[in-house]
Motif scaffolding. Structure first.
Motif, mmCIF file in Angstrom:
data_model
loop_
_atom_site.group_PDB
_atom_site.id
_atom_site.type_symbol
_atom_site.label_atom_id
_atom_site.label_comp_id
_atom_site.label_asym_id
_atom_site.label_seq_id
_atom_site.Cartn_x
_atom_site.Cartn_y
_atom_site.Cartn_z
ATOM 1 N N ILE A 195 49.263 46.491 34.816
ATOM 2 C CA ILE A 195 50.156 47.507 35.407
ATOM 3 C C ILE A 195 49.501 48.139 36.632
ATOM 4 O O ILE A 195 50.151 48.348 37.670
ATOM 5 N N THR A 196 48.201 48.437 36.523
ATOM 6 C CA THR A 196 47.496 49.020 37.673
ATOM 7 C C THR A 196 47.491 48.060 38.854
ATOM 8 O O THR A 196 47.745 48.460 40.002
ATOM 9 N N LEU A 197 47.211 46.791 38.568
ATOM 10 C CA LEU A 197 47.216 45.788 39.636
ATOM 11 C C LEU A 197 48.593 45.652 40.259
ATOM 12 O O LEU A 197 48.726 45.566 41.486
ATOM 13 N N PHE A 198 49.629 45.643 39.431
ATOM 14 C CA PHE A 198 50.991 45.505 39.943
ATOM 15 C C PHE A 198 51.377 46.690 40.824
ATOM 16 O O PHE A 198 51.967 46.520 41.896
ATOM 17 N N ASN A 236 45.340 31.946 34.492
ATOM 18 C CA ASN A 236 44.193 32.374 33.703
ATOM 19 C C ASN A 236 43.119 32.925 34.626
ATOM 20 O O ASN A 236 43.282 32.962 35.840
ATOM 21 N N PHE A 237 42.023 33.331 34.020
ATOM 22 C CA PHE A 237 40.906 33.921 34.777
ATOM 23 C C PHE A 237 39.617 33.139 34.548
ATOM 24 O O PHE A 237 38.527 33.707 34.567
ATOM 25 N N ASP A 238 39.759 31.816 34.327
ATOM 26 C CA ASP A 238 38.603 30.958 34.088
ATOM 27 C C ASP A 238 38.009 30.496 35.415
ATOM 28 O O ASP A 238 38.178 29.361 35.838
ATOM 29 N N GLY A 239 37.340 31.388 36.095
ATOM 30 C CA GLY A 239 36.768 31.097 37.404
ATOM 31 C C GLY A 239 37.387 31.990 38.459
ATOM 32 O O GLY A 239 38.511 32.491 38.316
ATOM 33 N N LEU A 240 36.639 32.175 39.550
ATOM 34 C CA LEU A 240 37.097 33.097 40.591
ATOM 35 C C LEU A 240 38.368 32.590 41.270
ATOM 36 O O LEU A 240 39.260 33.387 41.600
ATOM 37 N N GLY A 241 38.458 31.270 41.488
ATOM 38 C CA GLY A 241 39.653 30.732 42.137
ATOM 39 C C GLY A 241 40.908 30.984 41.323
ATOM 40 O O GLY A 241 41.930 31.464 41.848
ATOM 41 N N TRP A 242 40.859 30.662 40.020
ATOM 42 C CA TRP A 242 42.015 30.915 39.163
ATOM 43 C C TRP A 242 42.283 32.415 39.032
ATOM 44 O O TRP A 242 43.440 32.841 38.913
ATOM 45 N N ALA A 243 41.226 33.212 39.038
ATOM 46 C CA ALA A 243 41.414 34.661 38.938
ATOM 47 C C ALA A 243 42.146 35.206 40.157
ATOM 48 O O ALA A 243 43.070 36.027 40.030
ATOM 49 N N LEU A 244 41.766 34.750 41.354
ATOM 50 C CA LEU A 244 42.454 35.197 42.566
ATOM 51 C C LEU A 244 43.909 34.740 42.564
ATOM 52 O O LEU A 244 44.808 35.478 43.006
ATOM 53 N N LEU A 245 44.154 33.519 42.058
ATOM 54 C CA LEU A 245 45.528 33.032 41.980
ATOM 55 C C LEU A 245 46.344 33.854 40.994
ATOM 56 O O LEU A 245 47.519 34.171 41.252
ATOM 57 N N SER A 246 45.740 34.251 39.880
ATOM 58 C CA SER A 246 46.440 35.082 38.903
ATOM 59 C C SER A 246 46.716 36.471 39.464
ATOM 60 O O SER A 246 47.776 37.050 39.226
ATOM 61 N N VAL A 247 45.753 37.010 40.230
ATOM 62 C CA VAL A 247 45.970 38.311 40.881
ATOM 63 C C VAL A 247 47.140 38.225 41.852
ATOM 64 O O VAL A 247 48.000 39.122 41.913
ATOM 65 N N PHE A 248 47.200 37.137 42.626
ATOM 66 C CA PHE A 248 48.326 36.950 43.552
ATOM 67 C C PHE A 248 49.647 36.850 42.797
ATOM 68 O O PHE A 248 50.671 37.395 43.239
ATOM 69 N N GLN A 249 49.658 36.174 41.642
ATOM 70 C CA GLN A 249 50.883 36.055 40.852
ATOM 71 C C GLN A 249 51.360 37.420 40.372
ATOM 72 O O GLN A 249 52.552 37.729 40.421
ATOM 73 N N ILE A 258 40.834 44.103 47.465
ATOM 74 C CA ILE A 258 41.562 44.349 46.217
ATOM 75 C C ILE A 258 41.645 43.070 45.390
ATOM 76 O O ILE A 258 41.447 43.087 44.164
ATOM 77 N N PHE A 259 41.918 41.947 46.052
ATOM 78 C CA PHE A 259 41.974 40.670 45.341
ATOM 79 C C PHE A 259 40.641 40.363 44.662
ATOM 80 O O PHE A 259 40.597 39.972 43.486
ATOM 81 N N ILE A 260 39.547 40.525 45.392
ATOM 82 C CA ILE A 260 38.236 40.185 44.841
ATOM 83 C C ILE A 260 37.864 41.117 43.697
ATOM 84 O O ILE A 260 37.369 40.683 42.634
ATOM 85 N N ILE A 261 38.109 42.424 43.890
ATOM 86 C CA ILE A 261 37.746 43.394 42.843
ATOM 87 C C ILE A 261 38.515 43.125 41.558
ATOM 88 O O ILE A 261 37.926 43.030 40.463
ATOM 89 N N PHE A 262 39.840 42.983 41.662
ATOM 90 C CA PHE A 262 40.637 42.752 40.451
ATOM 91 C C PHE A 262 40.404 41.354 39.896
ATOM 92 O O PHE A 262 40.541 41.130 38.694
ATOM 93 N N GLY A 263 40.059 40.388 40.763
ATOM 94 C CA GLY A 263 39.735 39.057 40.261
ATOM 95 C C GLY A 263 38.475 39.068 39.410
ATOM 96 O O GLY A 263 38.424 38.470 38.324
ATOM 97 N N ILE A 264 37.450 39.785 39.894
ATOM 98 C CA ILE A 264 36.211 39.877 39.114
ATOM 99 C C ILE A 264 36.438 40.666 37.829
ATOM 100 O O ILE A 264 35.931 40.296 36.752
ATOM 101 N N MET A 265 37.204 41.753 37.904
ATOM 102 C CA MET A 265 37.521 42.518 36.696
ATOM 103 C C MET A 265 38.274 41.653 35.691
ATOM 104 O O MET A 265 38.007 41.708 34.480
ATOM 105 N N GLY A 266 39.218 40.840 36.167
ATOM 106 C CA GLY A 266 39.954 39.956 35.270
ATOM 107 C C GLY A 266 39.059 38.923 34.621
ATOM 108 O O GLY A 266 39.228 38.581 33.436
ATOM 109 N N MET A 267 38.090 38.413 35.389
ATOM 110 C CA MET A 267 37.149 37.456 34.798
ATOM 111 C C MET A 267 36.321 38.115 33.702
ATOM 112 O O MET A 267 36.041 37.501 32.655
ATOM 113 N N GLN A 268 35.910 39.368 33.901
ATOM 114 C CA GLN A 268 35.131 40.061 32.888
ATOM 115 C C GLN A 268 35.949 40.340 31.629
ATOM 116 O O GLN A 268 35.410 40.327 30.517
ATOM 117 N N LEU A 269 37.246 40.534 31.810
ATOM 118 C CA LEU A 269 38.095 40.892 30.651
ATOM 119 C C LEU A 269 38.703 39.682 29.958
ATOM 120 O O LEU A 269 38.827 39.675 28.712
#
Length: 295
Positions: A41-44, A1-14, A279-290
């Motif tokens: 898809i863009t992240l992948f 999930n994207f409930d917080g920056l830590g989980w967002a970065l982990l989801s981006v890594f996944q 890239i991790f931080i940018i997409f993590g923050i974008m994921g949190m916003q979405l």
């Protein structure tokens, strides 16, 4: 999930690693909108193709550099071999004058090209030993002993009783191999010299330093084994026996080129790691916003 920056970065890594990333994408689509697939898809694509290709490009650049350096080393070795055969050009005449000052003896030691301060370059012993250690069959035999050492390490069971046949046999094999590797090192040190002149054993190839350290560790390990219980507190040095398979690197030019390329690529890889972190931080923050609180 994207409930917080830590989980967002982990989801981006996944997603970038490709581990069940489509499940995260479908959850995001169900919780928000079908257009959410564009984010995943863009992240992948960026993570798997752009960043990965940057890593590969840096590694290939390091590999090409290592090959060039290896070719230059081979040419220099050829030149040194030709120079070694011309003994008249290798003998250095040292004339000690009284007014040279207090550094004269130090200069004599540093510029001394005698092996172990005894054998001159034109010595028949050094010539014969150099031909021996540079012989292809000598390297094959040493590589075979390294293979035996690796197999014996793999067969060693630290939980087995010391009085069993297999542990006792492996200890004996380890001692014999330590003596063999010590003899190999002594032959090369006698042939090339130890460390003072540029063509010496430790300075002609940096990988020889690793070899020599492993040999010394093997001898220390053998001493600990023979000493019994008197210095058990130093038995942790036996862990370094696992370094013996690393000697394969020095025996294989292909492995040396690959490892050298990895080492030469560290500087470039550090820059790629900065880009990856961005890239991790940018997409993590974008994921949190979405998707914050959505799934």
């Amino acid at each position: 999930n994207f409930d917080g920056l830590g989980w967002a970065l982990l989801s981006v890594f996944q997603v970038i690693s490709g581990e069940d990333w489509n499940l995260a994408m479908h959850r995001g689509m169900r919780s928000t909108h079908d257009a959410a697939c564009l984010y995943f898809i863009t992240l992948f694509v960026i993570g798997n193709y752009v960043v990965l290709n940057l890593f590969i490009a840096v590694l290939l650049g390091g590999l090409e550099y290592s090959r060039e350096v290896n070719e230059e080393d081979m040419e220099s070795d050829l030149v040194s071999d030709l120079a070694f055969d011309t003994s008249s050009n290798l003998v250095v005449e040292m004339v000690v004058e009284e007014d040279r000052g207090p550094n004269s003896w130090l200069d004599m030691i540093i510029h001394n090209d005698r092996a172990l301060f005894i054998l001159p370059p034109d010595s028949i012993v050094r010539r014969l030993l150099r031909r021996l250690v540079e012989n292809m069959y000598f390297e094959i035999v040493v590589t075979g002993f390294i293979l035996v050492s690796t197999v014996s390490l793999a067969a060693y069971n630290p939980l087995a009783a010391p009085d069993e046949d297999l542990p006792a046999a492996l200890e004996t094999i380890g001692m014999v191999l330590a003596i063999i590797f010590l003899c190999e090192a002594l032959l090369k040190i006698t042939a090339y010299g130890f460390i003072l002149h540029p063509d010496s054993y430790l300075r002609r190839d940096a990988w020889n330093i690793l070899d020599f350290c492993i040999v010394v560790i093997g001898i220390v390990d053998m001493g600990l084994t023979l000493s019994g219980d008197s210095i058990k507190q130093l038995s942790v040095l036996r862990l370094f026996r696992t370094l013996r398979p690393l000697r394969f690197i020095n025996k294989s030019k292909g492995l040396k080129v690959v490892v050298d390329s990895l080492i030469n690529s560290i500087k470039g890889l550090s820059q790629i790691m900065v880009i990856t972190a961005m890239i991790f931080i940018i997409f993590g923050i974008m994921g949190m916003q979405l998707f914050l609180g959505k799934f």
